[in-house]
Scaffold this motif. Sequence first.
Motif, PDB file in Angstrom:
ATOM      1  N   PHE A  83       0.864  -1.175   0.000  1.00  0.00           N
ATOM      2  CA  PHE A  83       0.000   0.000   0.000  1.00  0.00           C
ATOM      3  C   PHE A  83       0.900   1.224   0.000  1.00  0.00           C
ATOM      4  N   THR A  84       0.561   2.225  -0.831  1.00  0.00           N
ATOM      5  CA  THR A  84       1.357   3.445  -0.921  1.00  0.00           C
ATOM      6  C   THR A  84       0.473   4.659  -0.725  1.00  0.00           C
ATOM      7  N   GLY A  85       1.086   5.736  -0.235  1.00  0.00           N
ATOM      8  CA  GLY A  85       0.363   6.986  -0.035  1.00  0.00           C
ATOM      9  C   GLY A  85       1.221   7.959   0.739  1.00  0.00           C
ATOM     10  N   LYS A  86       0.715   9.122   0.968  1.00  0.00           N
ATOM     11  CA  LYS A  86       1.448  10.131   1.730  1.00  0.00           C
ATOM     12  C   LYS A  86       0.560  10.662   2.832  1.00  0.00           C
ATOM     13  N   PRO A  87       0.260   9.923   3.853  1.00  0.00           N
ATOM     14  CA  PRO A  87       0.737   8.580   4.171  1.00  0.00           C
ATOM     15  C   PRO A  87      -0.328   7.516   3.963  1.00  0.00           C
ATOM     16  N   VAL A  88       0.106   6.259   4.068  1.00  0.00           N
ATOM     17  CA  VAL A  88      -0.803   5.129   4.228  1.00  0.00           C
ATOM     18  C   VAL A  88      -1.153   5.123   5.716  1.00  0.00           C
ATOM     19  N   LYS A  89      -2.425   4.936   6.037  1.00  0.00           N
ATOM     20  CA  LYS A  89      -2.841   4.913   7.441  1.00  0.00           C
ATOM     21  C   LYS A  89      -3.463   3.561   7.763  1.00  0.00           C
ATOM     22  N   LEU A  90      -3.098   3.030   8.909  1.00  0.00           N
ATOM     23  CA  LEU A  90      -3.630   1.762   9.391  1.00  0.00           C
ATOM     24  C   LEU A  90      -4.100   1.993  10.822  1.00  0.00           C
ATOM     25  N   ARG A  91      -5.306   1.558  11.126  1.00  0.00           N
ATOM     26  CA  ARG A  91      -5.849   1.685  12.489  1.00  0.00           C
ATOM     27  C   ARG A  91      -6.532   0.380  12.838  1.00  0.00           C
ATOM     28  N   GLN A  92      -6.291  -0.103  14.058  1.00  0.00           N
ATOM     29  CA  GLN A  92      -6.927  -1.346  14.483  1.00  0.00           C
ATOM     30  C   GLN A  92      -7.039  -1.393  15.999  1.00  0.00           C
ATOM     31  N   GLN A  93      -8.171  -1.916  16.430  1.00  0.00           N
ATOM     32  CA  GLN A  93      -8.368  -2.109  17.858  1.00  0.00           C
ATOM     33  C   GLN A  93      -7.678  -3.402  18.265  1.00  0.00           C
ATOM     34  N   LEU A  94      -7.022  -3.377  19.416  1.00  0.00           N
ATOM     35  CA  LEU A  94      -6.353  -4.560  19.935  1.00  0.00           C
ATOM     36  C   LEU A  94      -7.311  -5.339  20.828  1.00  0.00           C
ATOM     37  N   ASP A  95      -6.944  -6.556  21.169  1.00  0.00           N
ATOM     38  CA  ASP A  95      -7.804  -7.401  21.993  1.00  0.00           C
ATOM     39  C   ASP A  95      -8.112  -6.777  23.353  1.00  0.00           C
ATOM     40  N   ASP A  96      -7.208  -5.935  23.870  1.00  0.00           N
ATOM     41  CA  ASP A  96      -7.458  -5.318  25.177  1.00  0.00           C
ATOM     42  C   ASP A  96      -8.360  -4.079  25.088  1.00  0.00           C
ATOM     43  N   GLY A  97      -8.842  -3.765  23.872  1.00  0.00           N
ATOM     44  CA  GLY A  97      -9.754  -2.642  23.681  1.00  0.00           C
ATOM     45  C   GLY A  97      -9.068  -1.342  23.318  1.00  0.00           C
ATOM     46  N   THR A  98      -7.757  -1.278  23.406  1.00  0.00           N
ATOM     47  CA  THR A  98      -7.039  -0.061  23.023  1.00  0.00           C
ATOM     48  C   THR A  98      -6.835  -0.045  21.511  1.00  0.00           C
ATOM     49  N   TRP A  99      -6.372   1.071  21.004  1.00  0.00           N
ATOM     50  CA  TRP A  99      -6.189   1.235  19.570  1.00  0.00           C
ATOM     51  C   TRP A  99      -4.725   1.382  19.218  1.00  0.00           C
ATOM     52  N   MET A 100      -4.353   0.837  18.073  1.00  0.00           N
ATOM     53  CA  MET A 100      -3.021   0.982  17.510  1.00  0.00           C
ATOM     54  C   MET A 100      -3.200   1.730  16.196  1.00  0.00           C
ATOM     55  N   ASP A 101      -2.394   2.767  16.003  1.00  0.00           N
ATOM     56  CA  ASP A 101      -2.398   3.531  14.757  1.00  0.00           C
ATOM     57  C   ASP A 101      -1.010   3.459  14.155  1.00  0.00           C
ATOM     58  N   ALA A 102      -0.948   3.295  12.845  1.00  0.00           N
ATOM     59  CA  ALA A 102       0.335   3.294  12.144  1.00  0.00           C
ATOM     60  C   ALA A 102       0.172   4.090  10.867  1.00  0.00           C
ATOM     61  N   GLN A 103       1.256   4.736  10.472  1.00  0.00           N
ATOM     62  CA  GLN A 103       1.254   5.406   9.181  1.00  0.00           C
ATOM     63  C   GLN A 103       2.664   5.379   8.623  1.00  0.00           C
ATOM     64  N   ALA A 104       2.745   5.374   7.308  1.00  0.00           N
ATOM     65  CA  ALA A 104       4.024   5.377   6.599  1.00  0.00           C
ATOM     66  C   ALA A 104       3.743   5.748   5.148  1.00  0.00           C
ATOM     67  N   ASP A 105       4.796   6.079   4.425  1.00  0.00           N
ATOM     68  CA  ASP A 105       4.627   6.350   2.999  1.00  0.00           C
ATOM     69  C   ASP A 105       4.319   5.069   2.229  1.00  0.00           C
ATOM     70  N   ARG A 106       4.786   3.943   2.784  1.00  0.00           N
ATOM     71  CA  ARG A 106       4.562   2.648   2.139  1.00  0.00           C
ATOM     72  C   ARG A 106       4.482   1.571   3.218  1.00  0.00           C
ATOM     73  N   ILE A 107       3.541   0.642   3.050  1.00  0.00           N
ATOM     74  CA  ILE A 107       3.429  -0.516   3.939  1.00  0.00           C
ATOM     75  C   ILE A 107       3.408  -1.750   3.056  1.00  0.00           C
ATOM     76  N   ASP A 108       4.346  -2.676   3.309  1.00  0.00           N
ATOM     77  CA  ASP A 108       4.456  -3.919   2.545  1.00  0.00           C
ATOM     78  C   ASP A 108       4.330  -5.102   3.485  1.00  0.00           C
ATOM     79  N   TYR A 109       3.668  -6.156   3.000  1.00  0.00           N
ATOM     80  CA  TYR A 109       3.644  -7.412   3.740  1.00  0.00           C
ATOM     81  C   TYR A 109       4.149  -8.511   2.823  1.00  0.00           C
ATOM     82  N   ASP A 110       5.210  -9.187   3.241  1.00  0.00           N
ATOM     83  CA  ASP A 110       5.821 -10.280   2.479  1.00  0.00           C
ATOM     84  C   ASP A 110       5.424 -11.591   3.153  1.00  0.00           C
ATOM     85  N   MET A 111       4.653 -12.423   2.424  1.00  0.00           N
ATOM     86  CA  MET A 111       4.151 -13.664   2.994  1.00  0.00           C
ATOM     87  C   MET A 111       5.234 -14.716   3.208  1.00  0.00           C
TER      88      MET A 111
END
Length: 178
Positions: A83-111
Motif C-alpha cells: 500500500f502506498t500513499g502520503k501517508p498510508v494509514k492503518l488503524r486497528q483495535q487490539l484485543d485489550d480494547g485499546t487502539w493501535m495507529d500506524a502510518q508510513a509512505d509505504r506498507i508492505d507485507y511479504d508472505m
Amino acid sequence: MYPNPRASALLVLTLVAASAAWAKTSDRNQEMIIDAGHQEADYSDNGQVVWTQGVVVKQGTLTISADGGTLRMRNGDPSQASFTGKPVKLRQQLDDGTWMDAQADRIDYDMSNETLTLTGNYTVTSPKGSNSGQKMVYNTKTGGMQAGGDGSRVRTVIKPKSAQGNAAPAASNESDER
C-alpha cells in the motif's frame, strides 16, 4: 470491476496475516470490504491486482487507507501486498480494547518471511507509547522488530503506566533526523 472471489479470499488471507500480531482476534472472522476508485486485475497464477485512486480496506476494526494498493501472486498464492500513499494509514483495535495507529509512505507485507515493512516517515502509536523513523521491519510471527540501521534516527517514546489510557494518541511523525 469487482474482484473475483479467489482474489478477494487471497487478499483477506494476506491482510489478516499481516495484521495478526496487532489484530483484534475477532477481526479475522469479519468480511473484508475493499473500496477503490479503480481496479485492474490479472488473475493468473503469477498475476496481480492493483487498486488506484484511493483505496480503503475495512475488516472488523481494521481500516487501511492508501492512495493505491497491489496484491502480487506467486504460483497462485498471495506473495506480497503493498500500500502506498502520503501517508498510508492503518488503524486497528487490539484485543485489550485499546487502539493501535500506524502510518508510513509505504506498507508492505511479504508472505514468504511473514514481515510487515513500514517505509518512509513511519509512526506507530498505542497507549503504551510510539515508535517512529524511516524504516521498520516487523516479523508478525515472532514479534521481532528492527528499525533504523540505515543512517536515519529512530525515536521511541514509552509512556509511564499512569499515562497509558485506553485511547491512543493521534499519529504524529516524531522522527529525529540528527
